[in-house]
Write a protein that holds these residues in place. Structure first.
Motif, short mmCIF file in Angstrom:
data_model
loop_
_atom_site.label_atom_id
_atom_site.label_comp_id
_atom_site.label_asym_id
_atom_site.label_seq_id
_atom_site.Cartn_x
_atom_site.Cartn_y
_atom_site.Cartn_z
N ILE A 313 0.85 -1.19 0.00
CA ILE A 313 0.00 0.00 0.00
C ILE A 313 0.89 1.23 0.00
O ILE A 313 1.81 1.35 0.82
CB ILE A 313 -0.94 0.01 1.23
N PHE A 314 0.62 2.16 -0.93
CA PHE A 314 1.38 3.40 -1.06
C PHE A 314 0.44 4.57 -0.77
O PHE A 314 -0.52 4.80 -1.50
CB PHE A 314 1.95 3.54 -2.47
N GLU A 315 0.69 5.31 0.26
CA GLU A 315 -0.18 6.42 0.63
C GLU A 315 0.00 7.59 -0.35
O GLU A 315 1.12 8.09 -0.55
CB GLU A 315 0.14 6.90 2.06
N GLY A 316 -1.11 8.01 -0.98
CA GLY A 316 -1.08 9.17 -1.86
C GLY A 316 -0.38 8.94 -3.19
O GLY A 316 -0.06 9.91 -3.89
N ARG A 317 -0.15 7.70 -3.57
CA ARG A 317 0.57 7.40 -4.81
C ARG A 317 -0.33 7.67 -6.02
O ARG A 317 -1.53 7.35 -6.00
CB ARG A 317 1.01 5.93 -4.82
N ASP A 318 0.25 8.25 -7.07
CA ASP A 318 -0.47 8.50 -8.31
C ASP A 318 -0.86 7.18 -8.96
O ASP A 318 -0.06 6.24 -9.01
CB ASP A 318 0.40 9.33 -9.26
N LEU A 319 -2.11 7.11 -9.46
CA LEU A 319 -2.61 5.86 -10.01
C LEU A 319 -1.80 5.41 -11.23
O LEU A 319 -1.53 4.22 -11.40
CB LEU A 319 -4.09 6.00 -10.39
N ASP A 320 -1.39 6.35 -12.08
CA ASP A 320 -0.59 5.98 -13.25
C ASP A 320 0.75 5.38 -12.83
O ASP A 320 1.23 4.42 -13.45
CB ASP A 320 -0.36 7.20 -14.15
N ASP A 321 1.35 5.95 -11.79
CA ASP A 321 2.61 5.39 -11.28
C ASP A 321 2.39 3.99 -10.72
O ASP A 321 3.24 3.10 -10.87
CB ASP A 321 3.20 6.30 -10.20
N LEU A 339 -1.35 -4.08 -5.52
CA LEU A 339 -0.94 -2.75 -5.07
C LEU A 339 -2.17 -1.88 -4.78
O LEU A 339 -3.18 -1.97 -5.46
CB LEU A 339 -0.08 -2.08 -6.13
N GLY A 340 -2.05 -1.02 -3.77
CA GLY A 340 -3.14 -0.13 -3.40
C GLY A 340 -2.64 1.24 -3.00
O GLY A 340 -1.49 1.42 -2.62
N THR A 341 -3.55 2.22 -3.08
CA THR A 341 -3.23 3.58 -2.66
C THR A 341 -4.51 4.29 -2.24
O THR A 341 -5.61 3.90 -2.64
CB THR A 341 -2.55 4.37 -3.80
N LEU A 349 -7.06 0.24 -6.30
CA LEU A 349 -6.36 -1.04 -6.37
C LEU A 349 -5.88 -1.30 -7.79
O LEU A 349 -6.59 -0.98 -8.76
CB LEU A 349 -7.30 -2.18 -5.97
N VAL A 350 -4.68 -1.89 -7.90
CA VAL A 350 -4.14 -2.34 -9.19
C VAL A 350 -3.55 -3.73 -8.98
O VAL A 350 -2.66 -3.91 -8.14
CB VAL A 350 -3.06 -1.38 -9.72
N PHE A 351 -4.05 -4.71 -9.71
CA PHE A 351 -3.55 -6.08 -9.65
C PHE A 351 -2.94 -6.44 -11.01
O PHE A 351 -3.51 -6.13 -12.06
CB PHE A 351 -4.68 -7.07 -9.35
N ALA A 352 -1.79 -7.13 -10.98
CA ALA A 352 -1.16 -7.60 -12.21
C ALA A 352 -0.43 -8.91 -11.92
O ALA A 352 -0.03 -9.17 -10.79
CB ALA A 352 -0.20 -6.55 -12.76
N ARG A 353 -0.26 -9.73 -12.94
CA ARG A 353 0.48 -10.99 -12.78
C ARG A 353 1.33 -11.25 -14.01
O ARG A 353 1.07 -10.72 -15.11
CB ARG A 353 -0.47 -12.15 -12.55
N SER A 354 2.31 -12.09 -13.82
CA SER A 354 3.19 -12.46 -14.93
C SER A 354 2.46 -13.45 -15.85
O SER A 354 1.54 -14.15 -15.42
CB SER A 354 4.48 -13.08 -14.41
N ILE A 397 -6.65 -6.07 0.32
CA ILE A 397 -5.44 -6.60 -0.29
C ILE A 397 -5.02 -7.90 0.39
O ILE A 397 -4.57 -8.86 -0.27
CB ILE A 397 -4.31 -5.55 -0.22
N ALA A 398 -5.21 -7.97 1.71
CA ALA A 398 -4.86 -9.19 2.44
C ALA A 398 -5.71 -10.36 1.98
O ALA A 398 -5.21 -11.49 1.80
CB ALA A 398 -5.02 -8.96 3.94
N VAL A 399 -7.01 -10.14 1.79
CA VAL A 399 -7.89 -11.21 1.31
C VAL A 399 -7.47 -11.66 -0.09
O VAL A 399 -7.46 -12.86 -0.40
CB VAL A 399 -9.36 -10.73 1.32
#
Length: 408
Positions: A313-321, A339-341, A349-354, A397-399
């Motif tokens: 979790i990133f506090e105040g992080r830009d969504l594009d970043d 990832l979350g902000t 929330l942004v989820f990605a996988r390989s 995110i934990a779930v």
């Protein structure tokens, strides 16, 4: 039928009349509907708003023409009149002057376009701040600004000539012999507005007595609308107000750049190009930084059951970043990024996988967003969403992380 005093004199500001209906009916807003034997109040219609003013001590907030030809005055307050009573009507002259300037200006501007390009006016309306006309003008996007300037020049030349404006009332047969700019569909008495040596047009609205009263005619904006060219313009008092607003804006921008007002456009253009260059450079640096940050997060995450689950979790992080970082993490084998902000009172929330994993992240995202009181979705390998329950971000995110660790 109510006698229309404004047809005889659009500058009439006060009049006396007899009450025909003293207000026995109320509209949905509780206003009394008063009918007089004659009135100088113009009713809503023809693209022109209704007059405002007073009858006696009571405010007239709307005026409408009924089907039977009577003009209805909507009067606020506990209005009390008697049938046959003589009352004094007073028109709001400031409002009337503005509307009269716009309406007369429309006649002039419409005729200018008709003379130059044969462009007929198909629609007209006066709003609180501007007036609009819809023109049947066939021109390219490059030709339109030039056409507008040519029409403005003719229109303002007519204004500066201070030509007389005459009002005629005649039969349809008499009107048909005049060079009318548009057809009249009135079957009894046709009211025609003549701008000397320039325009003839049937119209029931209020108009100036001379073109000089209209003041400057200026087109503010234009757009294509329903195969028409829609012009937004201002005249007279409104043109002055519009100039003042535009001048204040231009002067404020110039002060920010410490230049003269007329040099502000060049300064803004330079600043814009500099900003584009800096934005490109910032994006390049962000790309490089995301590669390094992704590698550090991978190194700090233990591999379990043949995969790494990076949850952060990133506090105040830009969504594009955040999306950029998620993509960089997904470039590493057997990796899931969760990832979350929190930004502006909203959890993201942004989820990605390989590519070598088979998890359906869109399903995980929808479940996580349910906890956040929002919505989300995407593709099996990349999903995003959010909600307003920011306090549930860590739990969501934990779930999702637990579901990833249990999935085969």
């Amino acid at each position: 039928m109510t006698h229309k005093l404004y047809w005889d004199d659009s500058h009439l500001s006060q009049f006396r009349a007899r009450v025909i209906d003293p207000g026995s009916r109320l509209d949905s807003a509780g206003r009394r509907i008063v009918v007089l034997d004659q009135t100088a109040f113009y009713p809503l219609g023809g693209g022109q708003p209704a007059d405002r003013g007073k009858i006696g001590q009571f405010d007239v907030t709307d005026v409408q023409l009924a089907d039977d030809g009577t003009i209805q005055h909507f009067v606020s307050g506990d209005a009390s009149f008697s049938e046959g009573e003589e009352v004094l009507g007073v028109i709001d002259q400031q409002h009337r002057r503005q509307v009269t300037q716009q309406h007369t200006g429309q006649h002039i501007l419409s005729q200018a376009f008709f003379q130059l390009f044969g462009a007929e006016t198909r629609g007209f309306r006066i709003t609180d701040r501007v007036a609009e006309i819809d023109l049947a003008l066939d021109a390219t996007l490059d030709e339109i600004p030039i056409a507008i300037e040519r029409a403005e020049d003719i229109a303002n030349a007519i204004v500066f000539d201070d030509r007389e404006i005459r009002t005629h009332q005649m039969s349809p047969e008499e009107a048909s012999r005049l060079p009318l700019r548009k057809e009249s569909f009135v079957s009894d008495c046709v009211r025609v507005i003549e701008i000397v040596d320039f325009d003839w047009s049937p119209c029931g609205g209020t108009h100036a007595q001379r073109t000089g009263e209209v003041g400057l005619i200026a087109v503010r904006n234009w757009e294509r609308a329903k195969r028409m060219l829609r012009l937004e313009f201002v005249c007279g008092v409104r043109a002055l107000d519009d100039y003042r607003r535009a001048n204040r804006t231009a002067a404020a921008i110039a002060r920010r750049f410490s230049v003269a007002r007329d040099d502000a456009d060049d300064s803004v253009a330079r600043q814009f190009e500099e900003h584009k260059a800096l934005t490109r450079r910032a994006r390049e640096l962000a790309e490089r930084a995301s590669v390094v940050e992704a590698r550090e997060l991978i190194e700090a995450t233990d591999e379990k059951l043949g995969r790494r689950i990076v949850s952060q979790i990133f506090e105040g992080r830009d969504l594009d970043d955040l999306k950029l970082l998620a993509h960089r993490l997904a470039e590493h084998a057997a990796t899931v990024a969760l990832l979350g902000t929190c930004h502006g009172g909203t959890a993201r929330l942004v989820f990605a996988r390989s590519p070598d994993l088979s998890l359906d992240l869109s399903q995980l995202m929808r479940a996580a967003c349910d906890q956040l009181g929002g919505k989300g979705g995407g593709k099996p390998d990349f999903a995003q969403g959010g909600g307003t329950k920011t306090g549930q971000l860590e739990s969501a995110i934990a779930v999702a992380a637990e579901a990833c660790s249990l999935s085969k």
